[in-house]
Design a protein around this motif. Structure first.
Motif, PDB file in Angstrom:
ATOM      1  N   CYS A  59      -6.755  -1.824   0.276  1.00 38.13           N
ATOM      2  CA  CYS A  59      -5.864  -1.799   1.534  1.00 38.13           C
ATOM      3  C   CYS A  59      -6.616  -2.261   2.670  1.00 38.13           C
ATOM      4  O   CYS A  59      -7.638  -1.395   3.058  1.00 38.13           O
ATOM      5  N   CYS A 118       0.817  -1.351  -0.040  1.00 42.64           N
ATOM      6  CA  CYS A 118      -0.039   0.029   0.000  1.00 42.64           C
ATOM      7  C   CYS A 118       0.860   1.236  -0.151  1.00 42.64           C
ATOM      8  O   CYS A 118       1.897   1.502   0.857  1.00 42.64           O
ATOM      9  N   CYS A 164      -5.673   0.695   5.915  1.00 42.65           N
ATOM     10  CA  CYS A 164      -6.287   2.214   5.415  1.00 42.65           C
ATOM     11  C   CYS A 164      -7.291   2.388   4.651  1.00 42.65           C
ATOM     12  O   CYS A 164      -7.699   3.589   4.658  1.00 42.65           O
ATOM     13  N   CYS A 167      -0.111   3.171   3.629  1.00 41.57           N
ATOM     14  CA  CYS A 167       0.422   2.732   5.136  1.00 41.57           C
ATOM     15  C   CYS A 167       1.450   1.623   5.036  1.00 41.57           C
ATOM     16  O   CYS A 167       2.117   1.307   6.103  1.00 41.57           O
TER      17      CYS A 167
HETATM   18 ZN   LIG Z   1      -2.849   1.086   3.358  1.00 41.56          ZN
END
Ligand SMILES: [Zn+2]
Ligand SMILES: [Zn+2]
Length: 451
Positions: A265, A248, A268, A251
């Protein structure tokens, strides 16, 4: 040694309690990362404060660990917000020529452009030096306050996601250089006074950079939402995409993609892609638009100096020649690099990377990645000339004696800078490594580097 707290591991979404020990002291499973620049899948090593984990294949810094990350970011963000408030409240610069003068506040560098039919440039100035940095600093303070209290405050996850998107567009440091260039440009013509707002802005620009450097994204997301275990069967020391995995961008968590190479994700909520969608097409389109705008940016005057009613328009190159005539070699060099060499170099470098990306080559990939990093890093510094125009238009107003008007090239050149920045963001550096096979000396990440 902090005591490991295992109960976080089963909490992929809402953590009821957040402690401040680093993730590696709490995680019992290996925490995997896929390099954002070369897609190499690796396990994060335990890190102490002051250390960083770098990708063993391309050298990209994946995680930087700081001591007291929450306290540090919170203190810096509050200090930066305070200095920005002082910078906006007190006089920024004053100028006078033969008894006629003008004093400006920081916000007038944007608002005066509105009065001169340059609303787009005004918006760019306002957003990059005031609005976006304020939002960023408030988001940092909000997040860290919640983490220090032990319970994240509402909307903490949206704030943490926003940080990643806001950071590239904050340009207080570039504006500071623009102010210095403007001052040198007019130093011989008029009397200049630096107000308290100027000094406060200088401190703000430094604190803003320090705040962005202090944000430990890996720690932040772990503290906010724990870390779900890596997908089953992930193999480190290999690229992630062929395994159906990706990292991701917001994050850092590694997630599995569907058959079409898309996903979301689970920590997040950002969309995940094996590669940025239509990366080459979008980069080409943005580069073409920037190249077209670069023509009016150089043909038309970027600003017009009116002295005793006589207008003398200046193009970007004309301004550089004038600076050389005045003997200001260093400033001429700054503008030459920022306004001519960087934009052209960036257009050519990105175009070349787009051309060679389909023919990825493992031996050439490190050098190409370095070139990409440079283009991504230097792009925003081209904004110097736009800020010089904004400052001079606001500051130089002495009735009939002297005034400065923004020229049509200011909008065009601002467009070139924004479009080339977007082009660098649209380009996916993982394409550079796409077909390269791992060489013998590449091993899964287990090295630590102190900065
Ligand atoms: Zn993420
Ligand atoms: Zn890498």
């Amino acid at each position: 040694m902090p005591r490991p707290v295992f109960r976080h591991l089963a909490l992929p979404t809402q953590a009821p309690y957040v402690d401040r020990t680093p993730p590696e002291a709490r995680a019992t499973r290996r925490r995997l990362r896929a390099c954002h620049e070369c897609d190499w899948l690796m396990a994060l090593p335990p890190l102490h404060s002051g250390e960083q984990a770098v990708c063993p294949r391309c050298g990209h810094a994946e995680v930087r660990r700081h001591r007291y990350p929450a306290q540090r970011s919170l203190a810096l963000a509050i200090a930066a917000l305070t200095s920005l408030a002082v910078a906006a409240a007190f006089p920024f610069l004053a100028f006078s020529v033969r008894g006629v003068g003008n004093r400006i506040d920081l916000t007038q560098t944007a608002s005066e452009l509105l009065g001169h039919q340059a609303p787009l440039v005004a918006i760019v100035v306002l957003m990059t030096i005031l609005v976006l940095p304020t939002l960023y600093l408030l988001a940092v303070a909000w997040l860290q306050l919640g983490l220090l209290r032990g319970t994240p405050l509402p909307a903490s996850r949206s704030a943490a996601r926003a940080l990643a998107h806001l950071a590239p567009w904050m340009m207080a440091d570039v504006f500071l250089i623009g102010t210095l260039v403007s001052l040198i440009k007019i130093a011989g013509l008029a009397q200049i006074d630096l107000g308290p707002g100027f000094w406060a802005f200088g401190i703000f620009a430094i604190l803003l950079v320090a705040t962005t450097q202090s944000v430990d994204r890996d720690w932040l997301w772990f503290a906010l939402a724990g870390e779900p275990p890596a997908p089953e069967g992930s193999q480190t020391g290999r690229p992630a995409a062929p395994q159906g995995l990706t990292g991701c961008h917001t994050c850092g968590l590694v997630g599995r993609l569907d058959a079409h190479g898309h996903g979301q994700c689970q920590r997040c909520g950002e969309p995940l892609h094996a590669r940025r969608p239509y990366s080459l097409q979008r980069t080409w389109a943005l580069l073409a638009a920037a190249a077209i705008l670069y023509v009016p940016a150089n043909v038309y005057p970027i600003m017009t100096t009116i002295s005793l009613g006589r207008p003398s328009p200046n193009t970007i190159v004309g301004g550089i020649v004038e600076l050389i005539d005045m003997g200001s070699w260093p400033v001429a060099l700054v503008i030459l690099v920022a306004s001519v060499i960087v934009p052209i170099g960036k257009l050519l470098a990105l175009a070349w990377l787009c051309l060679v990306a389909p023919r990825a080559h493992s031996l050439k990939a490190p050098a190409r990645t370095r070139l990409y990093r440079i283009t991504e890093f230097i792009g925003r510094w081209s904004m110097v000339d736009i800020f010089v125009v904004a400052i001079l238009v606001a500051l130089i107003r002495a009735g009939n004696l002297m005034a400065v008007e923004p020229g049509p090239a200011a909008v065009a050149f601002g467009g070139v800078v924004v479009l080339t920045m977007l082009a660098a963001m649209a380009f996916d550096p993982r394409l550079i490594w796409e077909d390269s096979s791992p060489t013998a000396d590449e091993e899964p990440l287990h090295d630590r580097h102190a900065p």
